[in-house]
Design a protein around this motif. Structure first.
Motif, PDB file in Angstrom:
ATOM      1  N   PRO A  16       0.805  -1.218   0.000  1.00 17.21           N
ATOM      2  CA  PRO A  16       0.000   0.000   0.000  1.00 17.21           C
ATOM      3  C   PRO A  16       0.842   1.274   0.000  1.00 17.21           C
ATOM      4  N   ASN A  17       0.273   2.302  -0.625  1.00 16.19           N
ATOM      5  CA  ASN A  17       0.879   3.623  -0.545  1.00 16.19           C
ATOM      6  C   ASN A  17       0.340   4.285   0.725  1.00 16.19           C
ATOM      7  N   LEU A  18       0.616   5.560   0.907  1.00 18.85           N
ATOM      8  CA  LEU A  18       0.208   6.255   2.122  1.00 18.85           C
ATOM      9  C   LEU A  18      -1.306   6.220   2.319  1.00 18.85           C
ATOM     10  N   ASP A  19      -2.066   6.569   1.289  1.00 14.25           N
ATOM     11  CA  ASP A  19      -3.527   6.571   1.426  1.00 14.25           C
ATOM     12  C   ASP A  19      -4.061   5.181   1.749  1.00 14.25           C
TER      13      ASP A  19
ATOM     14  N   ALA B 279      -2.401   2.757   3.221  1.00 18.04           N
ATOM     15  CA  ALA B 279      -1.971   2.394   4.575  1.00 18.04           C
ATOM     16  C   ALA B 279      -2.879   3.028   5.624  1.00 18.04           C
ATOM     17  N   LEU B 280      -3.217   4.302   5.440  1.00 16.90           N
ATOM     18  CA  LEU B 280      -4.093   4.978   6.396  1.00 16.90           C
ATOM     19  C   LEU B 280      -5.499   4.381   6.357  1.00 16.90           C
ATOM     20  N   LYS B 281      -5.964   4.023   5.162  1.00 22.66           N
ATOM     21  CA  LYS B 281      -7.273   3.380   5.039  1.00 22.66           C
ATOM     22  C   LYS B 281      -7.262   2.020   5.752  1.00 22.66           C
ATOM     23  N   SER B 282      -6.183   1.256   5.592  1.00 23.03           N
ATOM     24  CA  SER B 282      -6.047  -0.028   6.285  1.00 23.03           C
ATOM     25  C   SER B 282      -6.019   0.161   7.799  1.00 23.03           C
ATOM     26  N   ALA B 283      -5.319   1.195   8.252  1.00 23.39           N
ATOM     27  CA  ALA B 283      -5.262   1.472   9.691  1.00 23.39           C
ATOM     28  C   ALA B 283      -6.655   1.797  10.228  1.00 23.39           C
ATOM     29  N   MET B 284      -7.436   2.525   9.442  1.00 24.31           N
ATOM     30  CA  MET B 284      -8.786   2.887   9.882  1.00 24.31           C
ATOM     31  C   MET B 284      -9.737   1.685   9.878  1.00 24.31           C
ATOM     32  N   SER B 285      -9.349   0.585   9.224  1.00 24.07           N
ATOM     33  CA  SER B 285     -10.189  -0.612   9.231  1.00 24.07           C
ATOM     34  C   SER B 285      -9.925  -1.481  10.463  1.00 24.07           C
TER      35      SER B 285
ATOM     36  N   TYR C 123      -6.398   3.755  23.398  1.00 24.70           N
ATOM     37  CA  TYR C 123      -5.009   3.355  23.248  1.00 24.70           C
ATOM     38  C   TYR C 123      -4.432   4.200  22.116  1.00 24.70           C
ATOM     39  N   HIS C 124      -3.224   4.684  22.299  1.00 26.37           N
ATOM     40  CA  HIS C 124      -2.515   5.400  21.242  1.00 26.37           C
ATOM     41  C   HIS C 124      -1.263   4.581  20.936  1.00 26.37           C
ATOM     42  N   LEU C 125      -1.138   4.153  19.680  1.00 26.90           N
ATOM     43  CA  LEU C 125      -0.017   3.330  19.244  1.00 26.90           C
ATOM     44  C   LEU C 125       0.882   4.139  18.317  1.00 26.90           C
ATOM     45  N   ILE C 126       2.170   4.069  18.570  1.00 28.04           N
ATOM     46  CA  ILE C 126       3.167   4.758  17.762  1.00 28.04           C
ATOM     47  C   ILE C 126       4.101   3.685  17.213  1.00 28.04           C
ATOM     48  N   ARG C 127       4.231   3.630  15.903  1.00 26.58           N
ATOM     49  CA  ARG C 127       5.069   2.612  15.252  1.00 26.58           C
ATOM     50  C   ARG C 127       6.035   3.282  14.280  1.00 26.58           C
ATOM     51  N   PRO C 128       7.301   3.459  14.664  1.00 26.42           N
ATOM     52  CA  PRO C 128       8.290   4.036  13.737  1.00 26.42           C
ATOM     53  C   PRO C 128       8.465   3.152  12.507  1.00 26.42           C
ATOM     54  N   LEU C 129       8.653   3.787  11.367  1.00 27.08           N
ATOM     55  CA  LEU C 129       8.894   3.052  10.126  1.00 27.08           C
ATOM     56  C   LEU C 129      10.336   2.584  10.094  1.00 27.08           C
ATOM     57  N   THR C 130      10.533   1.374   9.612  1.00 31.33           N
ATOM     58  CA  THR C 130      11.873   0.787   9.605  1.00 31.33           C
ATOM     59  C   THR C 130      12.499   0.753   8.219  1.00 31.33           C
ATOM     60  N   SER C 131      11.721   1.053   7.189  1.00 30.33           N
ATOM     61  CA  SER C 131      12.276   1.019   5.838  1.00 30.33           C
ATOM     62  C   SER C 131      13.243   2.182   5.628  1.00 30.33           C
ATOM     63  N   ARG C 132      14.099   2.034   4.643  1.00 30.24           N
ATOM     64  CA  ARG C 132      15.065   3.094   4.322  1.00 30.24           C
ATOM     65  C   ARG C 132      14.350   4.395   3.969  1.00 30.24           C
TER      66      ARG C 132
ATOM     67  N   ILE D  11       0.966  -3.221   8.458  1.00 38.02           N
ATOM     68  CA  ILE D  11       0.832  -2.027   7.618  1.00 38.02           C
ATOM     69  C   ILE D  11       2.189  -1.341   7.469  1.00 38.02           C
ATOM     70  N   GLU D  12       2.890  -1.177   8.582  1.00 37.10           N
ATOM     71  CA  GLU D  12       4.203  -0.516   8.559  1.00 37.10           C
ATOM     72  C   GLU D  12       5.180  -1.276   7.678  1.00 37.10           C
ATOM     73  N   GLU D  13       5.192  -2.598   7.797  1.00 40.06           N
ATOM     74  CA  GLU D  13       6.151  -3.412   7.039  1.00 40.06           C
ATOM     75  C   GLU D  13       5.883  -3.395   5.541  1.00 40.06           C
ATOM     76  N   SER D  14       4.633  -3.188   5.144  1.00 42.75           N
ATOM     77  CA  SER D  14       4.308  -3.224   3.715  1.00 42.75           C
ATOM     78  C   SER D  14       4.173  -1.841   3.078  1.00 42.75           C
ATOM     79  N   LEU D  15       4.279  -0.783   3.867  1.00 43.27           N
ATOM     80  CA  LEU D  15       4.098   0.566   3.363  1.00 43.27           C
ATOM     81  C   LEU D  15       5.202   0.960   2.393  1.00 43.27           C
ATOM     82  N   GLU D  16       4.816   1.442   1.231  1.00 42.21           N
ATOM     83  CA  GLU D  16       5.753   1.932   0.212  1.00 42.21           C
ATOM     84  C   GLU D  16       5.623   3.445   0.116  1.00 42.21           C
TER      85      GLU D  16
END
Length: 123
Positions: free
Chosen positions: A2-5, A7-13, A80-89, A117-122
């Motif tokens: 997923p792209n940004l939009d 990824a955010l749509k997936s997060a909202m699901s 709950y508030h979750l914070i997940r730093p992105l690990t990709s370059r 979501i974070e791992e697959s975000l492009e």
């Protein structure tokens, strides 16, 4: 991937999702926002949590830990508030921010889905 939009749509699901954002923790700026409520300004909440991320990174550095943040959980009375730093370059310096309702969310599943979501975000 997923792209940004997407990824955010997936997060909202995710069950109980109130809002999601992609945030630059160096500047506090949001790159994208989804959801939110009239009472909660996600842009302000996301920017405020950049201080949390920066503080934890400073602490890791001061302790000379050879480690990185997987995720940060902030537990409020009703959310709950979750914070997940992105690990990709390409995601260096960014984090996903997810706000979920305690009543509607399964915390373990929310963490699992946000990690996916974070791992697959492009970017």
């Amino acid at each position: 991937m997923p792209n940004l939009d997407g990824a955010l749509k997936s997060a909202m699901s995710i069950d109980g999702a109130i809002g999601a954002a992609l945030v630059d923790y160096n500047s506090g700026m949001t790159l994208g926002v989804a959801g939110g409520t009239g009472e909660i300004d996600l842009t302000v909440a996301a920017a405020g949590n950049t201080d949390v991320v920066r503080a934890k990174l400073r602490t890791i550095d001061m302790l000379n830990l050879n480690d990185e943040i997987e995720d940060i959980l902030i537990t409020l009375g009703s959310q709950y508030h979750l914070i997940r730093p992105l690990t990709s370059r390409t995601g260096k310096g960014l984090f996903l921010y997810l706000m979920v309702s305690k009543n509607g969310a399964n915390l373990a599943m929310a963490r699992h889905r946000l990690r996916s979501i974070e791992e697959s975000l492009e970017l």
